[in-house]
Design an enzyme around this catalytic site. Structure first.
Site, PDB file in Angstrom:
ATOM      1  N   SER A 121      33.099  19.231  57.663  1.00  0.00           N
ATOM      2  CA  SER A 121      34.289  19.240  57.850  1.00  0.00           C
ATOM      3  C   SER A 121      34.656  20.450  57.398  1.00  0.00           C
ATOM      4  O   SER A 121      36.167  20.763  58.225  1.00  0.00           O
ATOM      5  CB  SER A 121      34.754  18.943  56.560  1.00  0.00           C
ATOM      6  OG  SER A 121      34.843  17.072  55.462  1.00  0.00           O
ATOM      7  N   LYS A 124      37.004  20.524  60.509  1.00  0.00           N
ATOM      8  CA  LYS A 124      38.421  20.426  60.806  1.00  0.00           C
ATOM      9  C   LYS A 124      39.456  22.005  60.711  1.00  0.00           C
ATOM     10  O   LYS A 124      41.039  21.824  60.704  1.00  0.00           O
ATOM     11  CB  LYS A 124      39.138  19.949  59.261  1.00  0.00           C
ATOM     12  CG  LYS A 124      38.249  18.738  58.754  1.00  0.00           C
ATOM     13  CD  LYS A 124      38.717  18.327  57.366  1.00  0.00           C
ATOM     14  CE  LYS A 124      38.803  17.053  57.448  1.00  0.00           C
ATOM     15  NZ  LYS A 124      37.412  16.262  57.263  1.00  0.00           N
ATOM     16  N   SER A 305      40.661  17.905  52.482  1.00  0.00           N
ATOM     17  CA  SER A 305      39.451  17.704  53.081  1.00  0.00           C
ATOM     18  C   SER A 305      39.845  16.276  53.883  1.00  0.00           C
ATOM     19  O   SER A 305      39.202  15.600  54.319  1.00  0.00           O
ATOM     20  CB  SER A 305      38.466  18.219  52.794  1.00  0.00           C
ATOM     21  OG  SER A 305      37.190  18.181  53.973  1.00  0.00           O
TER      22      SER A 305
END
Length: 470
Positions: A121, A124, A305
């Site tokens: 993640s 991101k 997230s």
């Protein structure tokens, strides 16, 4: 004296006495007139200045400017910390690390900084940077209802997958706009048209391509890690409350079903079940609701997230760039946006925008450049990426980490977690008050879950925070 003369004299006397009595009454403000014994009325106060014309008070900034007078830590001391982390068996054999000065960009210590690894993640961060550099941070996403021919209406998705099933909350990001509000406004417009019975279709043609990525684990939707990616959803298509509940197989149609229920509560009957429009619809707009701003939505997916919202925002970046609103269009648009800001993306492979794909590959050097970019005065809009990252021991996906660490509250970082992958990218204040940018990526962690590798990473970042290192 004659009677007439006496009468005239009497009349004159009456008039004189009457005038004197009236003047006396006037002086005491008993009757209207110009004479008064009251004190004079003071001059009126100046007309008040409009509040908008006053000088604005300074707004407190979430991130202050960095002080160049604070001393840099010793590179040798920081490299020793990096070497110790790389050798930690809890992270496995594939580890990349960079520690750089946030202000100057000087790399203080590193291990294999240019080698690509699975980012999870931390990917991101790219989507956040792309969103705030290519989209208007203050823009909102509209969910609309339009009238079609006959008694047909269409629910048109504009990318808001955070809709509330009922009333919207103007102070929230999740649930900022609500289906109940949209239904009431639609019912009012239909009433003016003399319509109380409609057929409902849903138009989610803003996005294209598959709604689930082919490389994703097919159980991700059932496990609640993501919803299928569509241009419309209520509460991230969750089928029940919770952080990771199962998601609707078709979020757009599920949202239309909820909208039909809200219409019924507002006095409009929906005939049959909602269906998907075969092509983009055109018609007179009856009602709309607006999401939170793009900046707020970006904050939301960085802090929580959330994979679904991240994929949606990447597709919005793609649509804005004239690319298809698909997985491939989204990743191309994100990488182009990042490259346009001067970040070297050569060798980067971005398969999806959320980091669920284990076939993506980013280098620690690329990520540390992004972290530094978020506080660059030349790109003020990107500060929302820096402030949107979780704070150690306090918010988001770091709320339960660093809770007993001296680094609590001193770290802002984006987490990344997949099976055998643990990563963390962000900033930390050292003991001297110097802000350091750091990235740790481990993509071959031993079996046993996230607890052990996270402890290793958090211990390293805590040591950075404690480092006087001069």
């Amino acid at each position: 004296m004659t009677t007439a003369a006496r009468a005239a004299g009497t009349a004159v006397l009456v008039l004189v006495l009457g005038a004197g009595a009236y003047a006396t009454a006037d002086a005491y403000d008993v009757v209207p007139g110009l004479v008064t014994l009251a004190p004079p009325v003071p001059d009126p106060s100046p007309f008040p200045t409009a509040p908008g014309a006053t000088e604005p008070t300074p707004v407190a900034r979430a991130l202050a400017d960095l002080d160049p007078q604070v001393p840099l830590p010793s590179s040798a001391a920081v490299q020793a910390l990096v070497d110790g982390l790389v050798a930690d068996p809890r992270l496995g054999p594939s580890v990349g690390v960079v520690v750089a000065d946030q202000l100057t960009g000087e790399v203080l210590a590193a291990h294999q900084p240019d080698a690509g690894r699975v980012p999870a993640s931390t990917a991101k961060l790219l989507t956040g940077v792309a969103a705030l550099s290519r989209l208007d941070p203050e823009a909102t996403l509209a969910t609309r209802v339009v009238a079609l021919e006959g008694d047909r209406i269409a629910l048109v998705g504009g990318g808001d997958v955070l809709l509330a099933a009922g009333e919207g909350d103007p102070d929230a990001v999740l649930g900022h706009a609500g289906m109940a509000d949209l239904a009431r406004a639609t019912a009012s417009a239909l009433t003016l048209r003399g319509t109380t019975t409609v057929e409902l279709v849903v138009d989610d043609s803003l996005f294209s391509g598959p709604t689930e990525h082919p490389v994703w684990d097919p159980d991700y939707v059932d496990m609640g890690f993501t919803a299928p990616i569509t241009a419309l959803a209520v509460d991230l298509a969750k089928l029940r409350p919770g952080e990771y509940p199962p998601r609707a197989a078709d979020p757009s149609l599920a949202a239309a079903e909820i909208f039909a229920q809200r219409l019924a509560e507002a006095g409009v009957t929906v005939q049959g079940r909602p269906s998907r429009a075969g092509s983009p619809v055109e018609g007179t707009e009856l009602a709309r609701v607006e999401s939170a701003t793009v900046a707020d939505v970006t904050h939301y997916f960085l802090d929580t997230s959330d994979n679904t919202v991240t994929e949606v925002v990447a597709r919005l970046v793609a649509v804005g760039a004239g690319l298809p609103g698909s997985f491939e269009g989204g990743t191309q648009a994100v990488l182009r946006a990042v490259a346009s800001l001067g970040v070297d993306v050569s060798g980067a492979r971005l398969v999806d925008a959320s980091g669920l794909a284990t076939t993506s590959s980013l280098s620690p050097a690329l990520l540390v450049d992004l972290v530094r970019l978020t506080t660059d005065p030349a790109h003020p809009a990107l500060r929302d990426v820096a402030t949107g990252m979780p704070v150690a021991g306090l918010t988001g996906t770091l709320h339960d980490r660093f809770t007993g660490s001296p680094a609590r509250g001193l770290v802002r970082a984006k987490t990344g977690s997949l099976p055998a992958v643990t990563s963390l990218a962000g900033t930390v204040l050292d003991a001297q008050g110097r802000q350091l940018a750091f990235v740790v990526m481990a993509d071959q962690t031993p079996p046993g879950g996230q607890w052990a590798p996270r402890q290793a990473v958090d211990g390293f970042v805590t040591a950075l925070a404690a480092c006087g290192c001069r």
